[in-house]
Design a protein around this motif. Structure first.
Motif, PDB file in Angstrom:
ATOM      1  N   ALA A 119       0.854  -1.180   0.000  1.00 40.32           N
ATOM      2  CA  ALA A 119       0.000   0.000   0.000  1.00 40.32           C
ATOM      3  C   ALA A 119       0.893   1.234   0.000  1.00 40.32           C
ATOM      4  O   ALA A 119       2.018   1.207   0.507  1.00 40.32           O
ATOM      5  CB  ALA A 119      -0.901   0.006   1.235  1.00 40.32           C
ATOM      6  N   SER A 120       0.399   2.328  -0.583  1.00 37.40           N
ATOM      7  CA  SER A 120       1.212   3.539  -0.662  1.00 37.40           C
ATOM      8  C   SER A 120       1.472   4.123   0.720  1.00 37.40           C
ATOM      9  O   SER A 120       2.491   4.771   0.949  1.00 37.40           O
ATOM     10  CB  SER A 120       0.535   4.570  -1.566  1.00 37.40           C
ATOM     11  N   SER A 121       0.554   3.911   1.662  1.00 40.08           N
ATOM     12  CA  SER A 121       0.796   4.286   3.055  1.00 40.08           C
ATOM     13  C   SER A 121      -0.096   3.422   3.935  1.00 40.08           C
ATOM     14  O   SER A 121      -1.094   2.868   3.460  1.00 40.08           O
ATOM     15  CB  SER A 121       0.497   5.776   3.293  1.00 40.08           C
ATOM     16  N   SER A 148      -6.070   1.075   6.381  1.00 41.57           N
ATOM     17  CA  SER A 148      -6.232   2.522   6.533  1.00 41.57           C
ATOM     18  C   SER A 148      -4.987   3.237   6.029  1.00 41.57           C
ATOM     19  O   SER A 148      -3.853   2.829   6.302  1.00 41.57           O
ATOM     20  CB  SER A 148      -6.466   2.887   8.006  1.00 41.57           C
ATOM     21  N   SER A 149      -5.210   4.305   5.288  1.00 41.66           N
ATOM     22  CA  SER A 149      -4.110   5.169   4.860  1.00 41.66           C
ATOM     23  C   SER A 149      -3.646   6.019   6.035  1.00 41.66           C
ATOM     24  O   SER A 149      -4.278   6.050   7.100  1.00 41.66           O
ATOM     25  CB  SER A 149      -4.584   6.091   3.738  1.00 41.66           C
ATOM     26  N   LYS A 150      -2.575   6.731   5.835  1.00 39.78           N
ATOM     27  CA  LYS A 150      -2.185   7.759   6.789  1.00 39.78           C
ATOM     28  C   LYS A 150      -3.095   8.977   6.610  1.00 39.78           C
ATOM     29  O   LYS A 150      -3.672   9.187   5.535  1.00 39.78           O
ATOM     30  CB  LYS A 150      -0.724   8.160   6.572  1.00 39.78           C
ATOM     31  N   GLY A 151      -3.232   9.760   7.656  1.00 41.17           N
ATOM     32  CA  GLY A 151      -4.064  10.956   7.578  1.00 41.17           C
ATOM     33  C   GLY A 151      -3.395  12.057   6.780  1.00 41.17           C
ATOM     34  O   GLY A 151      -2.169  12.181   6.765  1.00 41.17           O
ATOM     35  N   GLU A 270     -12.492  12.877  13.463  1.00 39.29           N
ATOM     36  CA  GLU A 270     -12.639  13.931  14.467  1.00 39.29           C
ATOM     37  C   GLU A 270     -11.433  14.025  15.397  1.00 39.29           C
ATOM     38  O   GLU A 270     -11.054  15.105  15.846  1.00 39.29           O
ATOM     39  CB  GLU A 270     -13.912  13.681  15.292  1.00 39.29           C
ATOM     40  N   MET A 271     -10.805  12.898  15.658  1.00 34.85           N
ATOM     41  CA  MET A 271      -9.717  12.855  16.632  1.00 34.85           C
ATOM     42  C   MET A 271      -8.548  13.766  16.251  1.00 34.85           C
ATOM     43  O   MET A 271      -7.976  14.460  17.091  1.00 34.85           O
ATOM     44  CB  MET A 271      -9.237  11.410  16.797  1.00 34.85           C
ATOM     45  N   ASP A 272      -8.163  13.782  14.973  1.00 29.35           N
ATOM     46  CA  ASP A 272      -6.994  14.569  14.549  1.00 29.35           C
ATOM     47  C   ASP A 272      -7.291  15.556  13.426  1.00 29.35           C
ATOM     48  O   ASP A 272      -6.392  16.245  12.938  1.00 29.35           O
ATOM     49  CB  ASP A 272      -5.851  13.640  14.126  1.00 29.35           C
ATOM     50  N   ASP A 273      -8.557  15.592  12.968  1.00 28.67           N
ATOM     51  CA  ASP A 273      -8.988  16.517  11.917  1.00 28.67           C
ATOM     52  C   ASP A 273      -8.236  16.287  10.599  1.00 28.67           C
ATOM     53  O   ASP A 273      -7.947  17.230   9.856  1.00 28.67           O
ATOM     54  CB  ASP A 273      -8.801  17.968  12.376  1.00 28.67           C
TER      55      ASP A 273
END
Length: 383
Positions: A119-121, A148-151, A270-273
């Motif tokens: 995966a790319s991230s 899950s990708s990175k945010g 919501e946790m990190d926007d």
């Protein structure tokens, strides 16, 4: 050919090539090759089966040669004598005719994914790795199962999921993706992408082992693969269902690698926007051409060898692609004449001239070929 004329001899090479090139069904070229000895030699000599196959499926154009493997014997098109050259042309005719037959024939479809490559991230490796997308459930062993990708602050950032198929030659016509619904977060947000696009091709270095996800994996991935097909962009719905993306036509994935590009983000956490993309499940639907047809990667430039194993199906190629003796008796010259007349009507040809060239053969009259032609046809069936 009875009282009709052989237009291949009458019209000459150039006009005959033009007429034969109007045939757009690979099965018609096989039937044409059984009309007479001269037609068979003409079809094989000018590689009509190969050219038609490549025009319909351009992703097959990187084969530098064809080999036919029967037991411990390998027959390759690398010889130089005129006799060997003709055998090579016959071999290509058989293999490309069979390849076309396999692609267009209805077969049992399946999920062709063999393994996840990278995966790319990945946000939390290995708990949220791409391997989770191979599971068909939102929970496995009572734990959420998803990638899950990175945010990202920028919602336009794309992600790539890369998979290896169960065979280096697979016919793919549909890809299914289920976005993940975070049932453990308030409001049950669905982390889908805005749209998707698919690439199919091969690894430049097939011996290279899979790499662990990282922030820079996408850049390395672009250098590691040669893509022979890129799909249109499909819109993805923000729904927790297995969404189907049908390709415009069945595509032969040459090399057995499929990359899913997830384009754009729609859901913030919501946790990190930050914006994330999460996928619960992926299926790549089609059917493998192995073990009858396989491919070898020659070098990092994308050159390939097409390998045909006629004994892998327990029957000869002619039994599935070439008409049987019974079929030929009723659908040889008469069927071809009918197809050419039908094509002539569509294209506005002078039907009097067409009838004179082909002869007015009743549909219920059996084909009457000489013994030499029958013997020659048997060579194609057995060869």
């Amino acid at each position: 050919m009875g009282q009709c004329w052989d237009f291949v001899e009458l019209l000459g090479r150039d006009l005959s090539i033009t007429i034969f090139n109007l045939l757009d069904d690979p099965a018609d070229l096989v039937r044409v090759s059984f009309v007479s000895r001269s037609w068979r030699r003409f079809v094989i000599a000018y590689c009509f089966s190969k050219h038609l196959c490549l025009s319909i499926w351009p992703e097959l154009s990187n084969f530098s040669r064809v080999v036919e493997i029967s037991g411990s014997t390998v027959s390759a098109n690398a010889e130089s004598s005129s006799s060997a050259e003709w055998k090579n042309l016959e071999r290509e005719h058989r293999v490309y005719a069979y390849l076309s037959h396999c692609i267009v024939s209805p077969m049992g479809k399946m999920d062709c994914i063999g393994e996840a490559i990278s995966a790319s991230s990945t946000d939390n490796y290995p708990d949220e790795s791409i391997d989770n997308t191979l599971e068909d459930a939102e929970r496995v062993d009572l734990r959420p199962s998803y990638w899950s990708s990175k945010g990202e602050e920028d919602p336009s950032v794309s992600e790539m999921l890369t998979y290896r198929l169960c065979s280096k030659l697979c016919v793919i016509d549909e890809i299914r993706i289920q976005p993940f619904r975070a049932f453990f977060q308030y409001g049950y947000p669905i982390y889908s992408a805005k749209s998707v696009r698919f690439r199919m091709g091969q690894c430049r270095f097939p011996q290279k082992q899979r790499t662990l996800p990282s922030e820079h994996a996408a850049g390395r991935s672009a250098d590691n693969y040669i893509w022979t097909y890129v799909s249109p962009v499909f819109q993805m719905a923000q729904e927790n269902v297995l969404q189907s993306f049908k390709l415009p036509r069945p595509v032969v994935c040459v090399g057995g690698v499929v990359q899913i590009e997830l384009m754009g983000r729609v859901q913030k956490q919501e946790m990190d926007d930050l914006y994330y993309i999460c996928v619960c499940h992926v299926q790549i639907i089609g059917y493998p051409l192995a073990p009858v047809i396989d491919v070898d990667v020659i070098d990092s430039m994308g050159n390939l060898v097409l390998k045909y194993f006629p004994g892998a199906r327990g029957c000869k190629i002619s039994q599935e692609v070439m008409p049987s003796e019974e079929t030929r008796e009723h659908s040889g010259w008469n069927a071809i004449a009918a197809r050419i007349r039908q094509l002539g009507v569509v294209r506005g040809w002078n039907q009097a001239i067409v009838g004179r060239l082909l002869g007015n053969i009743p549909e219920d009259v059996d084909d009457d070929e000489d013994e030499d032609d029958d013997d020659d046809d048997d060579e194609v069936v057995d060869g």
